[in-house]
Design a protein around this motif. Sequence first.
Motif, mmCIF file in Angstrom:
data_model
loop_
_atom_site.group_PDB
_atom_site.id
_atom_site.type_symbol
_atom_site.label_atom_id
_atom_site.label_comp_id
_atom_site.label_asym_id
_atom_site.label_seq_id
_atom_site.Cartn_x
_atom_site.Cartn_y
_atom_site.Cartn_z
ATOM 1 N N MET A 1 0.838 -1.181 0.000
ATOM 2 C CA MET A 1 0.000 0.000 0.000
ATOM 3 C C MET A 1 0.883 1.244 0.000
ATOM 4 O O MET A 1 1.812 1.356 0.783
ATOM 5 C CB MET A 1 -0.914 -0.006 1.224
ATOM 6 N N THR A 2 0.609 2.157 -0.892
ATOM 7 C CA THR A 2 1.358 3.403 -1.013
ATOM 8 C C THR A 2 0.741 4.456 -0.106
ATOM 9 O O THR A 2 -0.475 4.641 -0.092
ATOM 10 C CB THR A 2 1.321 3.905 -2.470
ATOM 11 N N THR A 3 1.597 5.163 0.639
ATOM 12 C CA THR A 3 1.119 6.267 1.463
ATOM 13 C C THR A 3 1.557 7.582 0.824
ATOM 14 O O THR A 3 2.713 7.739 0.445
ATOM 15 C CB THR A 3 1.656 6.183 2.902
ATOM 16 N N THR A 4 0.615 8.484 0.682
ATOM 17 C CA THR A 4 0.860 9.790 0.079
ATOM 18 C C THR A 4 0.398 10.863 1.049
ATOM 19 O O THR A 4 -0.689 10.769 1.606
ATOM 20 C CB THR A 4 0.089 9.926 -1.249
ATOM 21 N N GLN A 5 1.251 11.891 1.225
ATOM 22 C CA GLN A 5 0.929 12.948 2.171
ATOM 23 C C GLN A 5 1.550 14.255 1.705
ATOM 24 O O GLN A 5 2.688 14.281 1.239
ATOM 25 C CB GLN A 5 1.487 12.584 3.543
ATOM 26 N N ILE A 6 0.807 15.343 1.839
ATOM 27 C CA ILE A 6 1.349 16.673 1.579
ATOM 28 C C ILE A 6 1.739 17.260 2.934
ATOM 29 O O ILE A 6 0.926 17.304 3.855
ATOM 30 C CB ILE A 6 0.334 17.584 0.875
ATOM 31 N N THR A 7 2.998 17.706 3.019
ATOM 32 C CA THR A 7 3.466 18.355 4.239
ATOM 33 C C THR A 7 3.736 19.822 3.941
ATOM 34 O O THR A 7 3.969 20.207 2.790
ATOM 35 C CB THR A 7 4.743 17.689 4.788
ATOM 36 N N ARG A 8 3.703 20.635 4.984
ATOM 37 C CA ARG A 8 3.929 22.071 4.860
ATOM 38 C C ARG A 8 4.931 22.473 5.922
ATOM 39 O O ARG A 8 4.758 22.186 7.097
ATOM 40 C CB ARG A 8 2.615 22.811 5.073
ATOM 41 N N THR A 9 6.000 23.147 5.489
ATOM 42 C CA THR A 9 7.026 23.617 6.406
ATOM 43 C C THR A 9 7.228 25.102 6.154
ATOM 44 O O THR A 9 7.469 25.506 5.010
ATOM 45 C CB THR A 9 8.364 22.873 6.173
ATOM 46 N N GLU A 10 7.137 25.903 7.208
ATOM 47 C CA GLU A 10 7.258 27.351 7.051
ATOM 48 C C GLU A 10 8.463 27.869 7.820
ATOM 49 O O GLU A 10 8.709 27.467 8.953
ATOM 50 C CB GLU A 10 5.991 28.046 7.543
ATOM 51 N N THR A 11 9.228 28.743 7.171
ATOM 52 C CA THR A 11 10.305 29.475 7.822
ATOM 53 C C THR A 11 9.952 30.954 7.736
ATOM 54 O O THR A 11 8.895 31.313 7.204
ATOM 55 C CB THR A 11 11.670 29.214 7.145
ATOM 56 N N THR A 12 10.831 31.803 8.192
ATOM 57 C CA THR A 12 10.590 33.240 8.127
ATOM 58 C C THR A 12 10.414 33.707 6.689
ATOM 59 O O THR A 12 9.576 34.554 6.399
ATOM 60 C CB THR A 12 11.752 34.014 8.771
ATOM 61 N N ASP A 13 11.205 33.126 5.772
ATOM 62 C CA ASP A 13 11.232 33.606 4.397
ATOM 63 C C ASP A 13 10.415 32.797 3.400
ATOM 64 O O ASP A 13 10.057 33.300 2.340
ATOM 65 C CB ASP A 13 12.676 33.624 3.883
ATOM 66 N N SER A 14 10.148 31.528 3.699
ATOM 67 C CA SER A 14 9.523 30.688 2.685
ATOM 68 C C SER A 14 8.569 29.658 3.287
ATOM 69 O O SER A 14 8.609 29.366 4.474
ATOM 70 C CB SER A 14 10.592 29.961 1.867
ATOM 71 N N ILE A 15 7.731 29.130 2.412
ATOM 72 C CA ILE A 15 6.824 28.039 2.759
ATOM 73 C C ILE A 15 7.072 26.926 1.755
ATOM 74 O O ILE A 15 7.071 27.166 0.542
ATOM 75 C CB ILE A 15 5.348 28.475 2.709
ATOM 76 N N ARG A 16 7.309 25.723 2.255
ATOM 77 C CA ARG A 16 7.607 24.578 1.395
ATOM 78 C C ARG A 16 6.484 23.553 1.539
ATOM 79 O O ARG A 16 6.176 23.102 2.631
ATOM 80 C CB ARG A 16 8.936 23.954 1.809
ATOM 81 N N TYR A 17 5.871 23.223 0.403
ATOM 82 C CA TYR A 17 4.876 22.169 0.330
ATOM 83 C C TYR A 17 5.557 20.966 -0.297
ATOM 84 O O TYR A 17 6.147 21.083 -1.373
ATOM 85 C CB TYR A 17 3.681 22.599 -0.517
ATOM 86 N N SER A 18 5.496 19.828 0.358
ATOM 87 C CA SER A 18 6.163 18.621 -0.138
ATOM 88 C C SER A 18 5.159 17.507 -0.315
ATOM 89 O O SER A 18 4.278 17.316 0.524
ATOM 90 C CB SER A 18 7.234 18.150 0.845
ATOM 91 N N MET A 19 5.302 16.772 -1.406
ATOM 92 C CA MET A 19 4.494 15.575 -1.642
ATOM 93 C C MET A 19 5.358 14.382 -1.233
ATOM 94 O O MET A 19 6.358 14.080 -1.872
ATOM 95 C CB MET A 19 4.101 15.459 -3.111
ATOM 96 N N MET A 20 4.961 13.748 -0.147
ATOM 97 C CA MET A 20 5.691 12.605 0.382
ATOM 98 C C MET A 20 4.993 11.327 -0.074
ATOM 99 O O MET A 20 3.789 11.164 0.120
ATOM 100 C CB MET A 20 5.748 12.657 1.908
ATOM 101 N N ILE A 21 5.753 10.434 -0.699
ATOM 102 C CA ILE A 21 5.236 9.138 -1.127
ATOM 103 C C ILE A 21 6.103 8.065 -0.498
ATOM 104 O O ILE A 21 7.307 7.996 -0.777
ATOM 105 C CB ILE A 21 5.218 9.004 -2.662
ATOM 106 N N ASP A 22 5.515 7.291 0.373
ATOM 107 C CA ASP A 22 6.236 6.232 1.100
ATOM 108 C C ASP A 22 7.524 6.754 1.723
ATOM 109 O O ASP A 22 8.573 6.117 1.658
ATOM 110 C CB ASP A 22 6.531 5.038 0.194
ATOM 111 N N GLY A 23 7.463 7.951 2.309
ATOM 112 C CA GLY A 23 8.605 8.519 3.007
ATOM 113 C C GLY A 23 9.604 9.244 2.129
ATOM 114 O O GLY A 23 10.583 9.792 2.622
ATOM 115 N N THR A 24 9.379 9.286 0.821
ATOM 116 C CA THR A 24 10.267 9.976 -0.110
ATOM 117 C C THR A 24 9.624 11.285 -0.546
ATOM 118 O O THR A 24 8.445 11.312 -0.900
ATOM 119 C CB THR A 24 10.520 9.105 -1.364
ATOM 120 N N GLU A 25 10.401 12.356 -0.523
ATOM 121 C CA GLU A 25 9.892 13.623 -1.044
ATOM 122 C C GLU A 25 9.922 13.539 -2.565
ATOM 123 O O GLU A 25 10.958 13.731 -3.198
ATOM 124 C CB GLU A 25 10.723 14.802 -0.543
#
Length: 72
Positions: A1-25
């Motif tokens: 089974m494949t796990t897919t998740q969108i994560t969001r990481t924010e710093t002072t200057d930027s926001i990063r949206y990552s698509m994680m599939i089975d632990g891989t960005e």
Amino acid sequence: MTTTQITRTETTDSIRYSMMIDGTEASFLLIDAGTRKVTNVETLDAYTRQGLARSLWVAANAEGECFHAVEH
């Protein structure tokens, strides 16, 4: 089974949206936190043409309008 998740990481200057599939960005979208302009987007070769970057774009725009300017 494949796990897919969108994560969001924010710093002072930027926001990063990552698509994680089975632990891989598999893809990420980076925007400037102040202007909400897209500064970078990348997808690993093994995951191209699957709509991952588009899904990240939709997730980012759900929080607030983002802008993407093509460099000439």
